[in-house]
Design an enzyme around this catalytic site. Structure first.
Site, mmCIF file in Angstrom:
data_model
loop_
_atom_site.group_PDB
_atom_site.id
_atom_site.type_symbol
_atom_site.label_atom_id
_atom_site.label_comp_id
_atom_site.label_asym_id
_atom_site.label_seq_id
_atom_site.Cartn_x
_atom_site.Cartn_y
_atom_site.Cartn_z
ATOM 1 N N SER A 81 24.573 24.838 35.384
ATOM 2 C CA SER A 81 25.041 25.713 34.281
ATOM 3 C C SER A 81 26.549 25.862 34.341
ATOM 4 O O SER A 81 27.148 25.724 35.409
ATOM 5 C CB SER A 81 24.410 27.097 34.444
ATOM 6 O OG SER A 81 25.019 27.757 35.551
ATOM 7 N N ASP A 82 27.158 26.142 33.207
ATOM 8 C CA ASP A 82 28.535 26.604 33.283
ATOM 9 C C ASP A 82 28.471 27.969 33.982
ATOM 10 O O ASP A 82 27.422 28.604 34.056
ATOM 11 C CB ASP A 82 29.154 26.701 31.883
ATOM 12 C CG ASP A 82 30.671 26.761 31.954
ATOM 13 O OD1 ASP A 82 31.325 26.401 30.965
ATOM 14 O OD2 ASP A 82 31.195 27.153 33.026
ATOM 15 N N TRP A 83 29.606 28.391 34.483
ATOM 16 C CA TRP A 83 29.604 29.590 35.339
ATOM 17 C C TRP A 83 29.222 30.841 34.544
ATOM 18 O O TRP A 83 29.965 31.285 33.683
ATOM 19 C CB TRP A 83 30.964 29.710 36.011
ATOM 20 C CG TRP A 83 31.049 29.037 37.351
ATOM 21 C CD1 TRP A 83 31.505 29.589 38.508
ATOM 22 C CD2 TRP A 83 30.664 27.711 37.704
ATOM 23 N NE1 TRP A 83 31.453 28.699 39.550
ATOM 24 C CE2 TRP A 83 30.909 27.537 39.095
ATOM 25 C CE3 TRP A 83 30.105 26.627 37.005
ATOM 26 C CZ2 TRP A 83 30.638 26.354 39.782
ATOM 27 C CZ3 TRP A 83 29.834 25.442 37.686
ATOM 28 C CH2 TRP A 83 30.099 25.304 39.054
#
Ligand code: GLC
Length: 755
Positions: A215-217
């Protein structure tokens, strides 16, 4: 490995590490930003805390103008050496998103408005990293085209456009470089968050991706749903996803197989990365490469004879950007540069006869200019004007800069404008300036590179990888970029960038592929061979120089709506003066394909195709035709009559867009849930809460207020280890008018997470 460990493994340990289980043979994986150089945080923190000094490379928007795959491969290799020196196993790069609108805050982080450029350069970058044992994270997958409301915006894209424009570069990099990880974008795609978008992740697997979907952060809206639909790793850690995943596993909505698949992907990655013991790299070698990269990225847009300049001339340098170069953009890609060549420093070192003035007073500037042969003015944005987290509101330089340039041009015959931005700007003074260079954000060696080009020590060779429109209103996505905080309708479809301007004959300042040289190249003797085209390129000017040659393909008589021509291949060629070379473009079927939304696959339409050899999209030197077998009467929902014009601006009716989509655009429901932002809450009875919070100026150091207002409730998970998903659930209940139930859940969650 028991399920408790498995569930622990699918979420990171902290901001930059996965969990390790040495007893299971699973070492830790250390990750770090970023695409323009390492951003290894000295200590983890919110926002973008201080990072370790590193080589600041030209931004990807600049490197895109080099069109030089070999150069990008060398940079990937150098970045791998830097990662090894800092003990980083996976570099969170490259970003290869399509540039849909010049206002997007992260345009400087992306290569191009063309998927072939982004795919080829992205592949070279990933190969450079991974051939040296460092994993890449191809991002942000996909259709991450705006910063405003990026964590909750729904990108609504028609199927053919999605494949031909927004997924194409990702497909290419998967085929040519097999990235070890892909970073799922924050936004939704056609109503489903990318982190839980089964279509997206299955598509990448079908194309051959066998790495980790990360995932993106803070990009996960629902941990269980994300794991169920294909995500493998939730970042950052301390996200307390394990409770939700545990619950889903026990209820049987997350299968054991799915969990085991994520564990396998992560453990494969952990074993694959090099785990080199840190060793130093040759800094000077990297700085020399950064200089070469900067030189190949600076585009000569206009030259009415003033360039190259001569050392015996006298110069007035105007603008603080020439004294303090803006070497990169803001946000997670920001680099604490170990050194930066500023233009004035280089002029000093080379004992060039110049004077400097900030340009604050226009009258004073003109007075000083009259004493000098040449005026060089640095214009552009300062550090925080182009950034992750927010978009620009217009494409203009500051009014002072525009006035100053115009007044200088009215009072001096030899004015050179140097633009230091990571994305296009309007140029009302374009006809008045004698020379214009698009320097972009060229990293730590930009000042030396610019000076070498100004004095002809290096011949400019870069070409624009993104169109410079005359004005913002000419951009095809103009009407549907920031008109809706929750949905973004890609109504322009495939007609994005040069595909729009070139097809609909919209005048631009400088077109895709535009770039001048000090030498002259001639193109002759075009021949078609066995599924190839070839021609002779000659450098018949006075400078040794690099030149990018492009193969465009069009299909005038197609029975479906298409762009007039599309870039299908390019080569960056270096020729000494007088030298000539036979250039061959080998063709492949992908160059003739369109995406068929009835067959849901790539097809070729039968007919006579035009093959064009050019530089810029509007600069075709040689042309031929080739008949290609294929299907008859294909179908596309994109119809040219949908594209109407009123007052010179593109207009596409919502009904037309829904015909393209083949469905109605869903009405956004502003329910209060974990994805609600402060802005959303303002529309509800909790106006006071949102207003109080959003009025506080620096809620987070260095983070713009609008970014905080657009951030969803669930993002506070990243603020403190003690906050869990249960805390979020309790807050949602409270906000939905169940205060007793909600407060009890919040207190219980905070108490249990303290234990
Ligand atoms: C950021 C960015 C992503 C970056 C990551 C880690 O929000 O979207 O590009 O790699 O988080 O900093």
């Amino acid at each position: 490995m028991d399920n408790q460990k498995k569930i622990a493994l699918i979420a990171g340990r902290d901001n930059w590490h996965t969990r390790d289980f040495p007893e299971e043979g699973i070492p830790v994986v250390t990750m770090s930003d970023g695409p323009h150089g390492l951003r290894v945080e000295k200590k983890a923190g919110i926002g973008f805390p201080q990072s370790v000094p590193a080589v600041a490379w030209p931004v990807l928007s600049a490197l895109g103008c080099s069109f030089d795959t070999e150069l990008i491969h060398e940079i990937g290799t150098a970045l791998a050496e830097e990662c090894i020196a800092e003990g980083v196993d996976v570099l969170l790069a490259p970003g290869i998103n399509h540039k849909r609108n010049p206002l997007c805050g992260r345009n400087f982080e992306y290569f191009s408005e063309d998927p072939v450029v982004s795919g080829e350069l992205g592949s070279a970058y990933v190969n450079g990293l991974q051939e040296n044992g460092i994993g890449a994270s191809l991002k942000h997958y996909a259709a991450n085209s705006r910063e405003e409301g990026r964590l909750v915006t729904d990108s609504i894209v028609e199927e053919r456009t999605l494949h031909e424009i927004y997924l194409r570069a990702f497909d290419t990099v998967i085929h040519k470089a097999k990235p070890w990880t892909m970073m799922m974008a924050y936004n939704m795609l056609n109503g489903i968050y990318c982190c839980e978008n089964e279509f997206l992740m299955n598509h990448a697997r079908k194309e051959g991706f066998d790495g980790v979907f990360v995932s993106d952060w803070g990009g996960v809206s629902d941990p269980a749903a994300s794991l169920i639909h294909g995500l493998n790793l939730i970042m950052p850690g301390n996200h307390h996803a394990d409770a939700k995943v545990q619950e889903a596993l026990e209820k049987g909505i997350l299968s054991q197989d799915k969990l085991d698949e994520s564990v396998r992907c992560i453990s494969d990655l952990a074993k694959k990365v090099s785990h080199h013991s840190p060793k130093p790299y040759d800094i000077q070698k990297h700085l020399d490469l950064a200089l070469k990269a900067a030189e190949e990225s600076i585009v000569l847009l206009k030259n009415d004879g003033v360039l190259p300049v001569k050392k015996e001339q006298s110069f007035l340098l105007v603008g603080n950007l020439l004294k303090m170069s803006n070497h990169g953009g803001n946000g997670s890609s920001k680099v604490e540069a170990i050194s930066v060549d500023h233009v004035t420093d280089i002029f000093d070192k080379r004992k060039i006869n110049y004077a400097f003035y900030s340009g604050k007073s226009i009258e004073k500037t003109i007075r000083l200019a009259k004493e000098k042969d040449i005026v060089i003015i640095g214009a552009g944005y300062y550090e925080n004007e182009e950034s992750e987290g927010y978009d620009r509101k217009n494409m203009r330089l500051s009014s002072h800069q525009n006035r100053l340039i115009r007044e200088l041009c009215n009072n001096h015959d030899h004015v050179i404008v140097v633009i230091q931005t990571g994305s296009p700007v309007e140029m009302p003074w374009k006809e008045d300036a004698e020379g214009i260079l698009y320097m972009n954000l060229t990293g730590c060696r930009g000042g030396s590179a610019l000076t070498n080009i100004l004095f002809g020590m290096t011949c400019p060779s870069a070409r624009l990888a993104e169109t410079f429109p005359q004005k913002l209103e000419d951009v095809p996505s103009y009407a549907h970029f920031s008109d809706n905080p929750h949905q973004m309708e890609y109504r322009e479809g495939i007609f994005t960038g040069y595909r729009y301007y070139d097809t609909f004959d919209i005048p631009v300042n400088y077109g895709f592929g535009h770039g001048l040289s000090y030498t002259h190249f001639s193109y002759s003797d075009l021949k078609t061979g066995d599924y190839s085209v070839s021609f002779t390129l000659k450098n018949d000017g006075d400078y040794d120089a690099r030149n990018t040659v492009c193969l465009y393909i069009g299909f005038k008589d197609s029975s479906i709506t298409r762009a007039a021509k599309e870039l299908k291949a390019f080569q960056s060629v270096y020729l000494k003066k007088g030298e000539e070379k036979r250039i061959v473009f080998n063709l492949d079927e992908s160059m003739f394909q369109y995406y068929d939304i009835q067959k849901h696959d790539w097809m070729i339409e039968e007919g006579m195709y035009q093959l064009m050899i050019g530089g810029a999209v509007n600069e075709i030197f040689l042309q031929t035709e080739m008949y290609h077998e294929g299907i008859q009467n294909p179908y596309s929902s994109i119809q040219k009559e949908f594209y109407e014009f009123s007052e010179g601006k593109l207009h596409i009716e919502k009904a037309s867009f829904e015909k393209m989509l083949g469905r109605q655009i869903p009405q956004f429901k502003n329910n209060i849930d974990a994805d609600s932002s402060l802005k959303d809450l303002e529309l509800h009875t909790f106006r006071f809460l949102a207003k109080v919070l959003s009025k506080k100026k620096e809620l987070l150091p260095g983070v713009r207020l609008s970014t905080i207002q657009e951030t969803p409730l669930r993002q506070i998970l990243m603020a403190d280890q003690k906050i869990t998903w249960e805390t979020i659930d309790g807050m949602v209940e409270l906000l939905n008018g169940m205060p007793v139930k909600g407060i009890k859940k919040v207190l219980k969650s905070l108490k249990s997470s303290r234990l």
